[in-house]
Design a protein around this motif. Structure first.
Motif, PDB file in Angstrom:
ATOM      1  N   VAL A   1      -6.539   5.041  -9.026  1.00 33.67           N
ATOM      2  CA  VAL A   1      -6.575   4.758  -7.587  1.00 33.67           C
ATOM      3  C   VAL A   1      -5.166   4.542  -7.068  1.00 33.67           C
ATOM      4  O   VAL A   1      -4.784   5.065  -6.007  1.00 33.67           O
ATOM      5  CB  VAL A   1      -7.455   3.516  -7.300  1.00 33.67           C
ATOM      6  CG1 VAL A   1      -7.275   3.054  -5.855  1.00 33.67           C
ATOM      7  CG2 VAL A   1      -8.918   3.835  -7.566  1.00 33.67           C
ATOM      8  N   MET A   2      -4.355   3.784  -7.809  1.00 34.32           N
ATOM      9  CA  MET A   2      -2.972   3.556  -7.398  1.00 34.32           C
ATOM     10  C   MET A   2      -2.188   4.863  -7.384  1.00 34.32           C
ATOM     11  O   MET A   2      -1.341   5.094  -6.507  1.00 34.32           O
ATOM     12  CB  MET A   2      -2.295   2.539  -8.335  1.00 34.32           C
ATOM     13  CG  MET A   2      -2.832   1.128  -8.188  1.00 34.32           C
ATOM     14  SD  MET A   2      -2.537   0.476  -6.529  1.00 34.32           S
ATOM     15  CE  MET A   2      -3.931  -0.638  -6.358  1.00 34.32           C
ATOM     16  N   ASP A   3      -2.464   5.733  -8.336  1.00 33.93           N
ATOM     17  CA  ASP A   3      -1.785   7.030  -8.374  1.00 33.93           C
ATOM     18  C   ASP A   3      -2.112   7.851  -7.132  1.00 33.93           C
ATOM     19  O   ASP A   3      -1.239   8.499  -6.547  1.00 33.93           O
ATOM     20  CB  ASP A   3      -2.195   7.808  -9.634  1.00 33.93           C
ATOM     21  CG  ASP A   3      -1.624   7.202 -10.902  1.00 33.93           C
ATOM     22  OD1 ASP A   3      -0.644   6.429 -10.803  1.00 33.93           O
ATOM     23  OD2 ASP A   3      -2.158   7.498 -11.988  1.00 33.93           O
ATOM     24  N   VAL A   4      -3.377   7.818  -6.718  1.00 33.75           N
ATOM     25  CA  VAL A   4      -3.787   8.546  -5.517  1.00 33.75           C
ATOM     26  C   VAL A   4      -3.099   7.974  -4.284  1.00 33.75           C
ATOM     27  O   VAL A   4      -2.567   8.723  -3.446  1.00 33.75           O
ATOM     28  CB  VAL A   4      -5.322   8.490  -5.341  1.00 33.75           C
ATOM     29  CG1 VAL A   4      -5.724   9.021  -3.966  1.00 33.75           C
ATOM     30  CG2 VAL A   4      -6.020   9.280  -6.434  1.00 33.75           C
ATOM     31  N   LEU A   5      -3.091   6.661  -4.169  1.00 32.54           N
ATOM     32  CA  LEU A   5      -2.507   6.017  -2.987  1.00 32.54           C
ATOM     33  C   LEU A   5      -1.002   6.265  -2.886  1.00 32.54           C
ATOM     34  O   LEU A   5      -0.475   6.462  -1.795  1.00 32.54           O
ATOM     35  CB  LEU A   5      -2.800   4.518  -3.010  1.00 32.54           C
ATOM     36  CG  LEU A   5      -4.277   4.119  -2.846  1.00 32.54           C
ATOM     37  CD1 LEU A   5      -4.432   2.603  -2.942  1.00 32.54           C
ATOM     38  CD2 LEU A   5      -4.848   4.628  -1.530  1.00 32.54           C
ATOM     39  N   THR A   6      -0.293   6.268  -4.022  1.00 33.45           N
ATOM     40  CA  THR A   6       1.154   6.498  -3.971  1.00 33.45           C
ATOM     41  C   THR A   6       1.486   7.949  -3.650  1.00 33.45           C
ATOM     42  O   THR A   6       2.612   8.252  -3.242  1.00 33.45           O
ATOM     43  CB  THR A   6       1.833   6.096  -5.299  1.00 33.45           C
ATOM     44  OG1 THR A   6       1.173   6.735  -6.396  1.00 33.45           O
ATOM     45  CG2 THR A   6       1.804   4.592  -5.481  1.00 33.45           C
ATOM     46  N   ARG A   7       0.526   8.828  -3.820  1.00 30.77           N
ATOM     47  CA  ARG A   7       0.752  10.216  -3.402  1.00 30.77           C
ATOM     48  C   ARG A   7       0.565  10.381  -1.891  1.00 30.77           C
ATOM     49  O   ARG A   7       1.102  11.304  -1.288  1.00 30.77           O
ATOM     50  CB  ARG A   7      -0.191  11.165  -4.148  1.00 30.77           C
ATOM     51  CG  ARG A   7       0.160  11.356  -5.616  1.00 30.77           C
ATOM     52  CD  ARG A   7      -0.493  12.586  -6.188  1.00 30.77           C
ATOM     53  NE  ARG A   7      -1.940  12.485  -6.204  1.00 30.77           N
ATOM     54  CZ  ARG A   7      -2.655  12.021  -7.232  1.00 30.77           C
ATOM     55  NH1 ARG A   7      -2.019  11.603  -8.320  1.00 30.77           N
ATOM     56  NH2 ARG A   7      -3.960  11.976  -7.186  1.00 30.77           N
ATOM     57  N   VAL A   8      -0.203   9.465  -1.305  1.00 34.12           N
ATOM     58  CA  VAL A   8      -0.507   9.558   0.131  1.00 34.12           C
ATOM     59  C   VAL A   8       0.449   8.704   0.959  1.00 34.12           C
ATOM     60  O   VAL A   8       0.864   9.109   2.057  1.00 34.12           O
ATOM     61  CB  VAL A   8      -1.963   9.127   0.394  1.00 34.12           C
ATOM     62  CG1 VAL A   8      -2.264   9.108   1.890  1.00 34.12           C
ATOM     63  CG2 VAL A   8      -2.929  10.053  -0.342  1.00 34.12           C
ATOM     64  N   TYR A   9       0.813   7.519   0.441  1.00 26.81           N
ATOM     65  CA  TYR A   9       1.631   6.564   1.200  1.00 26.81           C
ATOM     66  C   TYR A   9       3.017   6.395   0.569  1.00 26.81           C
ATOM     67  O   TYR A   9       3.180   6.535  -0.645  1.00 26.81           O
ATOM     68  CB  TYR A   9       0.942   5.199   1.251  1.00 26.81           C
ATOM     69  CG  TYR A   9      -0.389   5.208   1.954  1.00 26.81           C
ATOM     70  CD1 TYR A   9      -0.478   4.996   3.330  1.00 26.81           C
ATOM     71  CD2 TYR A   9      -1.574   5.430   1.247  1.00 26.81           C
ATOM     72  CE1 TYR A   9      -1.704   5.003   3.982  1.00 26.81           C
ATOM     73  CE2 TYR A   9      -2.804   5.435   1.890  1.00 26.81           C
ATOM     74  CZ  TYR A   9      -2.855   5.231   3.255  1.00 26.81           C
ATOM     75  OH  TYR A   9      -4.079   5.238   3.895  1.00 26.81           O
ATOM     76  N   ASP A  10       3.974   6.057   1.418  1.00 23.25           N
ATOM     77  CA  ASP A  10       5.322   5.756   0.922  1.00 23.25           C
ATOM     78  C   ASP A  10       5.342   4.437   0.157  1.00 23.25           C
ATOM     79  O   ASP A  10       6.099   4.280  -0.803  1.00 23.25           O
ATOM     80  CB  ASP A  10       6.312   5.661   2.087  1.00 23.25           C
ATOM     81  CG  ASP A  10       6.483   6.986   2.820  1.00 23.25           C
ATOM     82  OD1 ASP A  10       6.538   8.033   2.149  1.00 23.25           O
ATOM     83  OD2 ASP A  10       6.549   6.967   4.068  1.00 23.25           O
ATOM     84  N   LEU A  11       4.536   3.482   0.604  1.00 21.87           N
ATOM     85  CA  LEU A  11       4.526   2.161  -0.016  1.00 21.87           C
ATOM     86  C   LEU A  11       3.104   1.621  -0.082  1.00 21.87           C
ATOM     87  O   LEU A  11       2.402   1.582   0.919  1.00 21.87           O
ATOM     88  CB  LEU A  11       5.410   1.197   0.789  1.00 21.87           C
ATOM     89  CG  LEU A  11       5.650  -0.198   0.215  1.00 21.87           C
ATOM     90  CD1 LEU A  11       6.339  -0.111  -1.144  1.00 21.87           C
ATOM     91  CD2 LEU A  11       6.487  -1.035   1.175  1.00 21.87           C
ATOM     92  N   VAL A  12       2.698   1.216  -1.280  1.00 16.15           N
ATOM     93  CA  VAL A  12       1.383   0.609  -1.498  1.00 16.15           C
ATOM     94  C   VAL A  12       1.619  -0.854  -1.860  1.00 16.15           C
ATOM     95  O   VAL A  12       2.184  -1.163  -2.910  1.00 16.15           O
ATOM     96  CB  VAL A  12       0.613   1.318  -2.635  1.00 16.15           C
ATOM     97  CG1 VAL A  12      -0.749   0.660  -2.847  1.00 16.15           C
ATOM     98  CG2 VAL A  12       0.460   2.800  -2.341  1.00 16.15           C
ATOM     99  N   LEU A  13       1.219  -1.764  -0.979  1.00 16.55           N
ATOM    100  CA  LEU A  13       1.404  -3.198  -1.193  1.00 16.55           C
ATOM    101  C   LEU A  13       0.083  -3.827  -1.603  1.00 16.55           C
ATOM    102  O   LEU A  13      -0.906  -3.733  -0.874  1.00 16.55           O
ATOM    103  CB  LEU A  13       1.926  -3.859   0.085  1.00 16.55           C
ATOM    104  CG  LEU A  13       3.339  -3.438   0.505  1.00 16.55           C
ATOM    105  CD1 LEU A  13       3.649  -3.958   1.912  1.00 16.55           C
ATOM    106  CD2 LEU A  13       4.380  -3.955  -0.481  1.00 16.55           C
ATOM    107  N   VAL A  14       0.068  -4.465  -2.763  1.00 17.78           N
ATOM    108  CA  VAL A  14      -1.166  -5.012  -3.318  1.00 17.78           C
ATOM    109  C   VAL A  14      -1.080  -6.532  -3.373  1.00 17.78           C
ATOM    110  O   VAL A  14      -0.147  -7.096  -3.947  1.00 17.78           O
ATOM    111  CB  VAL A  14      -1.427  -4.459  -4.731  1.00 17.78           C
ATOM    112  CG1 VAL A  14      -2.799  -4.901  -5.234  1.00 17.78           C
ATOM    113  CG2 VAL A  14      -1.322  -2.934  -4.747  1.00 17.78           C
ATOM    114  N   ASP A  15      -2.055  -7.191  -2.772  1.00 17.46           N
ATOM    115  CA  ASP A  15      -2.143  -8.651  -2.779  1.00 17.46           C
ATOM    116  C   ASP A  15      -3.125  -9.063  -3.870  1.00 17.46           C
ATOM    117  O   ASP A  15      -4.285  -8.629  -3.861  1.00 17.46           O
ATOM    118  CB  ASP A  15      -2.626  -9.132  -1.404  1.00 17.46           C
ATOM    119  CG  ASP A  15      -2.539 -10.647  -1.255  1.00 17.46           C
ATOM    120  OD1 ASP A  15      -2.011 -11.302  -2.168  1.00 17.46           O
ATOM    121  OD2 ASP A  15      -3.022 -11.163  -0.230  1.00 17.46           O
ATOM    122  N   ALA A  16      -2.677  -9.884  -4.814  1.00 17.96           N
ATOM    123  CA  ALA A  16      -3.511 -10.269  -5.955  1.00 17.96           C
ATOM    124  C   ALA A  16      -3.847 -11.754  -5.922  1.00 17.96           C
ATOM    125  O   ALA A  16      -3.145 -12.543  -5.287  1.00 17.96           O
ATOM    126  CB  ALA A  16      -2.797  -9.941  -7.265  1.00 17.96           C
TER     127      ALA A  16
END
Length: 228
Positions: free
Chosen positions: A141-156
């Motif tokens: 999922v993270m791989d897909v998102l980084t292909r679509v967006y410049d920055l993926v910010l995840v709150d844990a």
């Protein structure tokens, strides 16, 4: 601020305040990771709840949008998810639906009218969905998102409260460890960092959050405010 929404409003109201400049510096460091610009995922972690992690996540998203970047905020704190309620967003599907196979990733992503970034979050606390978090499906999922967006910010979630953050930490490029100035005990920070190291997912950067700007070099940033 009483909640992250107020923090985001303050940032928009004064995008050249000492706080905003601190976030801007952090944004620049993240976007130029390893000395080169590229799309990547960033996880924000903390030892305990209440260290300002969610506020900082939204502030970074806002600052990245100001820099012309495409951004998505992923709320992996599913046990205490409050962003949806805080902003009053209306969503047909959410992150929990995607996790449980009831919606596609595209359907679960929300594009709020009041932000310049997209959001992947639950409509409320979903401990059942949190129990289904796994590295095997989260990393793709993270791989897909980084292909679509410049920055993926995840709150844990807070590391010392539940184990969810340790799972997410292994699925991202960068791990940002947030420490509340004058609040977080030293041993709590040491325990959190040790847990990450044990999973071979060490903290990439550390941020001292909630620091008083009147006591430090950031006070001089006022001399460089826009229009001064």
């Amino acid at each position: 601020w009483r909640n992250p929404r107020q923090g985001l409003a303050a940032l928009r109201g004064d995008p050249y305040s000492p706080y905003a400049e601190g976030v801007r510096q952090l944004r620049t460091a993240l976007l130029m990771r390893d000395g080169r610009e590229g799309s990547h995922s960033v996880l924000l972690l903390s030892s305990a709840p209440g260290e300002g992690k969610t506020t900082l996540t939204l502030a970074l998203a806002e600052m990245a949008v100001m820099a012309g970047k495409s951004v998505i905020v992923v709320d992996c704190d599913l046990r205490r998810s409050t962003i949806h309620k805080m902003f009053g967003w209306s969503m047909e599907h959410d992150f929990a639906d995607f996790i449980q196979g009831q919606a596609t990733l595209a359907d679960a992503i929300h594009s709020p009218a009041d932000t310049g970034f997209d959001v992947l979050c639950a409509r409320g606390p979903r401990a059942d969905a949190a129990e289904e978090l796994s590295l095997s499906w989260l990393r793709p999922v993270m791989d897909v998102l980084t292909r679509v967006y410049d920055l993926v910010l995840v709150d844990a979630p807070a590391l010392l409260a539940v184990s969810d953050g340790l799972i997410v930490a292994q699925a991202v490029d960068t791990r940002l460890y947030v420490v509340a100035a004058g609040e977080t005990p030293r041993d709590a920070v040491q325990r959190g960092l040790a847990q990450l190291a044990d999973r071979r997912a060490p903290a990439t950067e550390l941020v001292l959050n909630k620091a008083d700007p009147r006591h430090g070099p950031d006070a001089y940033a006022r001399e460089y405010r826009h229009g001064a």
